[in-house]
Design a protein around this motif. Sequence first.
Motif, short mmCIF file in Angstrom:
data_model
loop_
_atom_site.label_atom_id
_atom_site.label_comp_id
_atom_site.label_asym_id
_atom_site.label_seq_id
_atom_site.Cartn_x
_atom_site.Cartn_y
_atom_site.Cartn_z
N SER A 136 39.60 39.24 34.57
CA SER A 136 39.97 37.84 34.30
C SER A 136 39.90 37.56 32.81
N ALA B 256 32.22 41.84 27.99
CA ALA B 256 33.15 41.75 29.12
C ALA B 256 34.36 42.64 28.84
N GLU C 39 44.37 37.60 40.72
CA GLU C 39 44.00 37.92 42.12
C GLU C 39 44.83 37.07 43.09
N SER D 142 34.81 43.91 40.77
CA SER D 142 34.30 42.61 40.33
C SER D 142 33.44 42.80 39.08
N1 LIG Z 1 32.02 32.30 30.89
C1 LIG Z 1 31.24 33.38 30.98
N2 LIG Z 1 30.00 33.39 30.44
C2 LIG Z 1 29.21 34.47 30.52
N3 LIG Z 1 29.58 35.63 31.12
C3 LIG Z 1 30.79 35.68 31.67
C4 LIG Z 1 31.68 34.56 31.64
N4 LIG Z 1 32.84 34.91 32.27
C5 LIG Z 1 32.66 36.18 32.68
N5 LIG Z 1 31.44 36.63 32.33
C6 LIG Z 1 30.91 38.00 32.56
O1 LIG Z 1 31.82 38.92 31.96
C7 LIG Z 1 32.00 40.05 32.80
C8 LIG Z 1 33.47 40.20 33.14
O2 LIG Z 1 33.86 39.07 33.92
P1 LIG Z 1 35.35 38.87 34.45
O3 LIG Z 1 35.36 37.59 35.25
O4 LIG Z 1 36.28 39.00 33.33
O5 LIG Z 1 35.50 40.13 35.42
P2 LIG Z 1 36.48 40.35 36.64
O6 LIG Z 1 36.80 41.79 36.65
O7 LIG Z 1 37.60 39.39 36.56
O8 LIG Z 1 35.55 40.00 37.88
P3 LIG Z 1 35.93 39.21 39.25
O9 LIG Z 1 36.95 40.08 39.94
O10 LIG Z 1 34.63 39.13 39.95
O11 LIG Z 1 36.47 37.88 38.82
C9 LIG Z 1 31.10 39.84 34.01
O12 LIG Z 1 29.90 40.51 33.78
C10 LIG Z 1 30.88 38.36 34.05
O13 LIG Z 1 29.62 38.02 34.61
#
Ligand SMILES: Nc1ncnc2c1ncn2[C@@H]1O[C@H](COP(=O)(O)OP(=O)(O)OP(=O)(O)O)[C@@H](O)[C@H]1O
Length: 262
Positions: A43, A18, A164, A38
């Motif tokens: 996050s 991630a 967000e 996304s």
């Molecule tokens: N608890 C978790 N277990 C497994 N994979 C996770 C977990 N949390 C996030 N991921 C994966 O890690 C990657 C980054 O996720 P993250 O939520 O940090 O991205 P983001 O940019 O905040 O996305 P969004 O805007 O959709 O929330 C993604 O591929 C997500 O599927």
Amino acid sequence: MISFQQVTKHYPGADQPALNNVSLEIGKGTIFGILGRSGAGKSTLLRCINRLESPGSGRVLIDGQDIAAFSPAALRQYRQQTGMVFQHFNLLHSRTVSQNIELALKIAGMDKVRRKQRVTELLQLVGLEDFAGSWPARLSGGQKQRVGIARALAANPGYLLCDEATSALDQETTCSVLDLLAEIHRKLNITIVLITHELMVVKRICHEVALLEQGVLQESGSLPQIMARPDGKLRHLLLQDGETDRAFRARYLSEGETRCVA
Ligand SMILES: Nc1ncnc2c1ncn2[C@@H]1O[C@H](COP(=O)(O)OP(=O)(O)OP(=O)(O)O)[C@@H](O)[C@H]1O
């Protein structure tokens, strides 16, 4: 100062990390935007700041201190210094506006008299003086987010982490919430970290911005630095944005350039 040093985070079972070797510095008193689609890792990055997630490798330092080394008591105290604002507000629907805010103060151990004063101050700060006794269900999205911001600021944090914060709001309400954050920044000189997929958020209030793609930090810098890189990805993204933003272009482009990209 928040400092990410070669931070990698790999969730169990995921194909790719991630966060992948992210190094980044977020200066005190800045409004810092983390932009990405996304799944980019935004996050995860934000949650590493208050140790809701821990990196698999690398370090997150706050004012030079590794937060992984904080004792449970130090971590509790530190978390009170990092207020968090959520996309879907996360208000308690069985409590009024003032009770939602007061709860954060109660958790921080403030006495009842001081709590009442502080709730009044916070309601004034976010422009909700007349809604103290209202139930969250009766508020608009923008008003709910104002409550969320007041609650996050309750314990006088040094950092405001916004996950967000405007993504569930229409454009006009987004602008008013962003303007409120800018005003809070001016009044309190707090460090604000916003994660967002909205270019408008960056253009309207951020001083610095970082672009994450698939867990990798692509680019970062102040807005003037970014806009001065002719081939930069972020510059391209910010100018490509369909919405005509004359103020932004006027601030960062020369007259000739403004005509070229219009
Ligand atoms: N608890 C978790 N277990 C497994 N994979 C996770 C977990 N949390 C996030 N991921 C994966 O890690 C990657 C980054 O996720 P993250 O939520 O940090 O991205 P983001 O940019 O905040 O996305 P969004 O805007 O959709 O929330 C993604 O591929 C997500 O599927």
